[in-house]
Design an enzyme around this catalytic site. Structure first.
Site, PDB file in Angstrom:
ATOM      1  N   CYS A  53       0.802  -1.233   0.000  1.00 28.51           N
ATOM      2  CA  CYS A  53       0.000   0.000   0.000  1.00 28.51           C
ATOM      3  C   CYS A  53       0.834   1.282   0.000  1.00 28.51           C
ATOM      4  O   CYS A  53       0.429   2.301  -0.567  1.00 28.51           O
ATOM      5  CB  CYS A  53      -0.932   0.043   1.209  1.00 28.51           C
ATOM      6  SG  CYS A  53      -1.642  -1.551   1.660  1.00 28.51           S
ATOM      7  N   CYS A  56       1.686   3.744  -3.131  1.00 32.89           N
ATOM      8  CA  CYS A  56       0.701   4.702  -3.664  1.00 32.89           C
ATOM      9  C   CYS A  56       0.182   5.668  -2.594  1.00 32.89           C
ATOM     10  O   CYS A  56      -0.106   6.826  -2.885  1.00 32.89           O
ATOM     11  CB  CYS A  56      -0.485   3.949  -4.269  1.00 32.89           C
ATOM     12  SG  CYS A  56      -0.055   3.095  -5.793  1.00 32.89           S
ATOM     13  N   HIS A  57       0.016   5.181  -1.348  1.00 32.65           N
ATOM     14  CA  HIS A  57      -0.640   6.022  -0.331  1.00 32.65           C
ATOM     15  C   HIS A  57       0.342   6.740   0.588  1.00 32.65           C
ATOM     16  O   HIS A  57      -0.073   7.637   1.324  1.00 32.65           O
ATOM     17  CB  HIS A  57      -1.590   5.166   0.518  1.00 32.65           C
ATOM     18  CG  HIS A  57      -2.701   4.545  -0.294  1.00 32.65           C
ATOM     19  ND1 HIS A  57      -3.828   5.239  -0.657  1.00 32.65           N
ATOM     20  CD2 HIS A  57      -2.826   3.313  -0.839  1.00 32.65           C
ATOM     21  CE1 HIS A  57      -4.624   4.441  -1.371  1.00 32.65           C
ATOM     22  NE2 HIS A  57      -4.029   3.273  -1.502  1.00 32.65           N
ATOM     23  N   MET A 107      -8.109   2.361  -7.637  1.00 32.69           N
ATOM     24  CA  MET A 107      -7.612   1.388  -6.652  1.00 32.69           C
ATOM     25  C   MET A 107      -7.858  -0.015  -7.204  1.00 32.69           C
ATOM     26  O   MET A 107      -8.965  -0.331  -7.614  1.00 32.69           O
ATOM     27  CB  MET A 107      -8.391   1.610  -5.347  1.00 32.69           C
ATOM     28  CG  MET A 107      -8.330   0.484  -4.372  1.00 32.69           C
ATOM     29  SD  MET A 107      -6.895   0.586  -3.300  1.00 32.69           S
ATOM     30  CE  MET A 107      -7.176  -0.883  -2.300  1.00 32.69           C
ATOM     31  N   HIS A 343       6.129  11.675 -10.578  1.00 33.78           N
ATOM     32  CA  HIS A 343       6.379  10.228 -10.541  1.00 33.78           C
ATOM     33  C   HIS A 343       7.517   9.852 -11.489  1.00 33.78           C
ATOM     34  O   HIS A 343       8.665  10.002 -11.142  1.00 33.78           O
ATOM     35  CB  HIS A 343       5.076   9.483 -10.857  1.00 33.78           C
ATOM     36  CG  HIS A 343       5.141   8.028 -10.564  1.00 33.78           C
ATOM     37  ND1 HIS A 343       5.134   7.519  -9.294  1.00 33.78           N
ATOM     38  CD2 HIS A 343       5.235   6.945 -11.379  1.00 33.78           C
ATOM     39  CE1 HIS A 343       5.226   6.199  -9.327  1.00 33.78           C
ATOM     40  NE2 HIS A 343       5.294   5.817 -10.589  1.00 33.78           N
ATOM     41  N   HIS A 385       1.519   8.055 -17.147  1.00 27.56           N
ATOM     42  CA  HIS A 385       2.539   7.133 -16.609  1.00 27.56           C
ATOM     43  C   HIS A 385       3.496   6.800 -17.748  1.00 27.56           C
ATOM     44  O   HIS A 385       3.323   5.802 -18.462  1.00 27.56           O
ATOM     45  CB  HIS A 385       1.880   5.870 -16.035  1.00 27.56           C
ATOM     46  CG  HIS A 385       2.837   5.042 -15.221  1.00 27.56           C
ATOM     47  ND1 HIS A 385       3.820   4.263 -15.801  1.00 27.56           N
ATOM     48  CD2 HIS A 385       2.974   4.885 -13.881  1.00 27.56           C
ATOM     49  CE1 HIS A 385       4.510   3.659 -14.832  1.00 27.56           C
ATOM     50  NE2 HIS A 385       4.017   4.028 -13.654  1.00 27.56           N
TER      51      HIS A 385
HETATM   52 FE1  DHE Z   1       7.747   1.584 -10.617  1.00 27.99          FE
HETATM   53  C1  DHE Z   1       9.983   3.337 -12.604  1.00 27.99           C
HETATM   54  C2  DHE Z   1       7.665   4.164  -8.439  1.00 27.99           C
HETATM   55  C3  DHE Z   1       5.143   0.097  -8.965  1.00 27.99           C
HETATM   56  C4  DHE Z   1       8.004  -1.100 -12.643  1.00 27.99           C
HETATM   57  N1  DHE Z   1       8.599   3.439 -10.573  1.00 27.99           N
HETATM   58  C5  DHE Z   1       9.503   3.959 -11.490  1.00 27.99           C
HETATM   59  C6  DHE Z   1       9.922   5.247 -11.031  1.00 27.99           C
HETATM   60  C7  DHE Z   1       9.285   5.474  -9.848  1.00 27.99           C
HETATM   61  C8  DHE Z   1       8.450   4.332  -9.561  1.00 27.99           C
HETATM   62  C9  DHE Z   1       9.411   6.694  -8.964  1.00 27.99           C
HETATM   63  C10 DHE Z   1      10.909   6.158 -11.742  1.00 27.99           C
HETATM   64  C11 DHE Z   1      12.318   5.729 -11.424  1.00 27.99           C
HETATM   65  C12 DHE Z   1      13.359   6.555 -12.169  1.00 27.99           C
HETATM   66  O1  DHE Z   1      13.243   6.740 -13.376  1.00 27.99           O
HETATM   67  O2  DHE Z   1      14.306   7.018 -11.537  1.00 27.99           O
HETATM   68  N2  DHE Z   1       6.572   2.054  -8.995  1.00 27.99           N
HETATM   69  C13 DHE Z   1       6.726   3.164  -8.263  1.00 27.99           C
HETATM   70  C14 DHE Z   1       5.721   3.188  -7.208  1.00 27.99           C
HETATM   71  O3  DHE Z   1       5.634   4.032  -6.292  1.00 27.99           O
HETATM   72  C15 DHE Z   1       4.757   2.123  -7.489  1.00 27.99           C
HETATM   73  C16 DHE Z   1       3.513   2.755  -8.121  1.00 27.99           C
HETATM   74  C17 DHE Z   1       4.193   1.380  -6.286  1.00 27.99           C
HETATM   75  C18 DHE Z   1       5.194   0.695  -5.421  1.00 27.99           C
HETATM   76  O4  DHE Z   1       4.821   0.294  -4.321  1.00 27.99           O
HETATM   77  O5  DHE Z   1       6.351   0.537  -5.770  1.00 27.99           O
HETATM   78  C19 DHE Z   1       5.532   1.328  -8.528  1.00 27.99           C
HETATM   79  N3  DHE Z   1       6.768  -0.188 -10.759  1.00 27.99           N
HETATM   80  C20 DHE Z   1       5.745  -0.610  -9.987  1.00 27.99           C
HETATM   81  C21 DHE Z   1       5.320  -1.934 -10.341  1.00 27.99           C
HETATM   82  O6  DHE Z   1       4.437  -2.626  -9.754  1.00 27.99           O
HETATM   83  C22 DHE Z   1       6.067  -2.317 -11.562  1.00 27.99           C
HETATM   84  C23 DHE Z   1       5.090  -2.322 -12.736  1.00 27.99           C
HETATM   85  C24 DHE Z   1       6.709  -3.687 -11.488  1.00 27.99           C
HETATM   86  C25 DHE Z   1       7.869  -3.776 -10.551  1.00 27.99           C
HETATM   87  O7  DHE Z   1       8.885  -4.315 -10.944  1.00 27.99           O
HETATM   88  O8  DHE Z   1       7.751  -3.346  -9.410  1.00 27.99           O
HETATM   89  C26 DHE Z   1       7.042  -1.156 -11.681  1.00 27.99           C
HETATM   90  N4  DHE Z   1       8.783   1.194 -12.322  1.00 27.99           N
HETATM   91  C27 DHE Z   1       8.795  -0.005 -12.954  1.00 27.99           C
HETATM   92  C28 DHE Z   1       9.742   0.050 -14.045  1.00 27.99           C
HETATM   93  C29 DHE Z   1      10.309   1.336 -14.044  1.00 27.99           C
HETATM   94  C30 DHE Z   1       9.688   2.030 -12.949  1.00 27.99           C
HETATM   95  C31 DHE Z   1      10.014  -1.079 -15.034  1.00 27.99           C
HETATM   96  C32 DHE Z   1      11.380   1.901 -14.969  1.00 27.99           C
HETATM   97  C33 DHE Z   1      10.798   2.293 -16.265  1.00 27.99           C
HETATM   98  C34 DHE Z   1      11.842   2.833 -17.192  1.00 27.99           C
HETATM   99  O9  DHE Z   1      11.668   2.625 -18.394  1.00 27.99           O
HETATM  100  O10 DHE Z   1      12.796   3.459 -16.733  1.00 27.99           O
END
Ligand code: DHE
Length: 566
Positions: A53, A56-57, A107, A343, A385
């Site tokens: 959680c 996001c929260h 959600m 984000h 996103h």
């Molecule tokens: Fe991510 C990038 C935060 C959930 C896969 N994700 C990012 C970035 C942030 C972020 C701040 C940018 C980083 C950067 O460029 O420096 N992600 C979050 C969250 O807060 C969130 C929504 C919830 C959490 O609890 O983490 C979250 N993210 C996910 C996933 O569930 C994903 C789909 C699968 C996973 O592996 O966790 C996921 N996030 C990714 C990926 C990137 C990413 C693959 C990088 C994308 C890119 O092309 O650079």
């Protein structure tokens, strides 16, 4: 509408009396109306909240991408109207339903992830005051630092024959591991331990080192020069973390690494080769609306290839920081006010402008890194996103940067400025959404194209429909009026259909720009796969699957990540 939020009195007092102290136990339930929980239930709730959680929260539950989940909150609108609410006013039954079945507001449902008992526990847990986790100081970072292979014990030349520029670092999320895959042979080269629920990887400017970060703040550096890749150092930046990047400017290659944490809200700077901690900077402060925020989390970080600086997006305050790393003792930070809930984001084609989604504000903010000033705030469809976004030259509008949307069934194309003479005619379109490409539904997370390609790839893993979530959509850049072609990655993988949806996520090009790799992200006990398509013919080229490929998500091609090719 601009909303100014007020901390609930209870939350305010708790935050100020406890911040800065190493408090590990749950706060006492100050609101007497909150359902009572035993210490063991409180611990279990804390863990589930962190895992499922907090992203996001927020740890303090003040809301960002997700809603405010404090027991009681108050908001004062611009016209003076006072709103109040909170989890206590919703009550256990309603909260159980929201957690189990999700809401139209975005959600997601947790009835296939949490047991009914866990859902009931969480409904009660979030009516209690949020426990405040301990702070994490520079000394804590130093205590966590583990130099496994000192510099003088590392090879002085590449000891393997792998084409490092085409290596893919692949997140095996729930396994807490990183797979390094040879992009030329499609063979798994090495799988290494990483942090908890590992998130993203970045590469050193020389292309020798891979940095990967877990949600628990554990960051590892892997040396690609030995016969087989080796983890040479680890460090913890905090207790909840999402982003890292390297120093890329000429003369600073492989020198520093910056890591941004969600908790505590701060960023740290460490030595790029050893990960020895050097500095910690807090991001607590004022939002762009002028309110104090105790938990402004560090979201995306990018390294400027043209200047010795990182661009650091601070989620809750909406401040974009330009952090100059030439003098860490006298650190120069330019703070650019933009829009709240920053984000993910990436560079425009010229690498002068950095664009970042202010996702819960339905906006994209752009910074001009040449002048160090805000360039624009662009209104978009719901919950942009972009990942790092995707750049191409639109036949009618010139250079555009694009983002998909979690909350809408479109991809937005935003016109970006260009100093090239031939693009002067597009000037009037700059910083406007010039076209929205229609997707089959909402739930996009990532888009991608490549300078050598005429295709544009978009996924939709968060769509509730199985067929859409298991597919990717390919637009023809030569004719954007055509509907995208659907590639059903789930079917193409040849794997049997799982009980849960296997999400097709994050298209990533190889170095040559002629293959696109997609993760088919199944449950922790399902067989997942990396599915590779030929970019020209859109035909299936290869399925990499193996019991070790557990929950693959982000894939980072070394060359494309190092040079920001997207
Ligand atoms: Fe991510 C990038 C935060 C959930 C896969 N994700 C990012 C970035 C942030 C972020 C701040 C940018 C980083 C950067 O460029 O420096 N992600 C979050 C969250 O807060 C969130 C929504 C919830 C959490 O609890 O983490 C979250 N993210 C996910 C996933 O569930 C994903 C789909 C699968 C996973 O592996 O966790 C996921 N996030 C990714 C990926 C990137 C990413 C693959 C990088 C994308 C890119 O092309 O650079």
């Amino acid at each position: 509408m601009t909303i100014t939020s007020k901390l609930s009195k209870v939350g305010f007092v708790a935050a100020f009396s406890l911040l800065g102290m190493a408090v590990t136990q749950a706060n006492a339930a100050t609101a007497s109306a909150a359902p009572a929980l035993t210490a063991a239930e409180m611990e279990a709730g804390k863990l589930i909240y962190f895992e499922r959680c907090a992203g996001c929260h927020g740890v303090l539950r003040k809301g960002a991408t997700g809603k405010n989940l404090e027991p009681h909150w108050e908001q004062v609108l611009e016209d003076g109207t006072k709103l109040e609410g909170g989890t206590l006013s919703l009550g256990t039954k309603r909260l159980e339903n929201i957690i189990a079945y999700g809401t139209e507001g975005g959600m997601v449902n947790y009835d296939d992830i949490l047991t009914p008992e866990e859902i009931s526990l969480m409904a009660k847990y979030i009516q209690n005051e949020p426990p405040i986790p301990p702070e994490f100081s520079l000394q804590d970072m130093k205590d966590s630092w583990n130099l496994i292979v000192p510099l003088d014990e590392r090879p002085t030349k590449q000891m393997n024959k792998v084409n490092l520029k085409n290596v893919f670092a692949i997140t095996l999320r729930d396994a807490g591991k990183l797979a390094l895959v040879d992009g030329d042979t499609h063979k798994i080269w090495k799988i290494l331990e990483s942090g908890y629920a590992v998130h993203i990887s970045r590469f050193s400017a020389s292309g020798r080192y891979v940095y990967t970060t877990g949600r628990d703040g554990l960051t590892t550096v892997i040396d690609l020069w030995p016969e087989e890749p080796v983890t040479v150092a680890t460090v913890r930046f905090g207790s909840d973390m999402r982003s890292v990047d390297v120093s890329k400017f000429e003369g600073y290659e492989d020198k520093y690494l910056i890591g941004g944490t969600y908790w505590p809200p701060q960023f740290g700077i460490v030595d790029g080769l050893t990960l020895e901690p050097i500095k910690v900077v807090s991001t607590r402060g004022q939002t762009v609306d002028g309110e104090y925020h105790p938990e402004p989390r560090v979201a995306s970080i990018v390294a400027n290839p043209k200047k010795p600086e990182w661009v650091v997006s601070v989620k809750e305050t909406g401040q974009i920081l330009l952090v100059n790393y030439t003098d860490l003792d006298n650190l120069e930070i330019t703070s650019i006010a933009s829009s709240k809930f920053l984000h993910d984001g990436g560079w425009d084609a010229s690498k002068r402008y950095f664009l970042v989604a202010a996702n819960a504000s339905n906006q994209v903010a752009a910074v001009d890194t040449q002048t160090g000033k805000l360039a624009a705030i662009v209104d978009t469809a719901k919950i942009p996103h972009p990942g790092r976004g995707a750049n191409f030259t639109h036949p009618e509008f010139g250079p555009v940067w694009s983002t998909g949307h979690l909350g809408d069934d479109v991809v937005s194309l935003i016109s970006t400025p260009s100093e090239e003479k031939k693009n002067a005619k597009y000037k009037d379109h700059n910083w406007k959404v010039v076209q929205e490409l229609k997707m089959p539904g909402a739930g996009n997370l990532f888009v991608k194209t490549h300078p050598k390609s005429t295709n544009f790839w978009a996924d939709a893993p968060m769509n509730p429909e199985r067929e859409i979530a298991e597919s990717v959509y390919v637009f023809d850049l030569n004719d954007l009026s055509k509907a995208p072609r659907e590639l059903n990655v789930g079917k193409d993988s040849g794997l049997p259909e799982g009980k849960a949806i296997r999400r097709a996520v994050q298209p990533e090009y190889n170095q040559a720009g002629d293959e696109v790799w997609i993760s088919l992200w199944g449950g922790k006990t399902d067989q997942s796969a990396i599915v590779i398509y030929d970019d020209k013919t859109l035909k299936l080229k290869k399925v990499i699957t193996n019991p070790e490929i557990v929950t693959p998500t982000g894939k980072f091609n070394l060359y494309n990540t190092m040079y920001d090719v997207y």
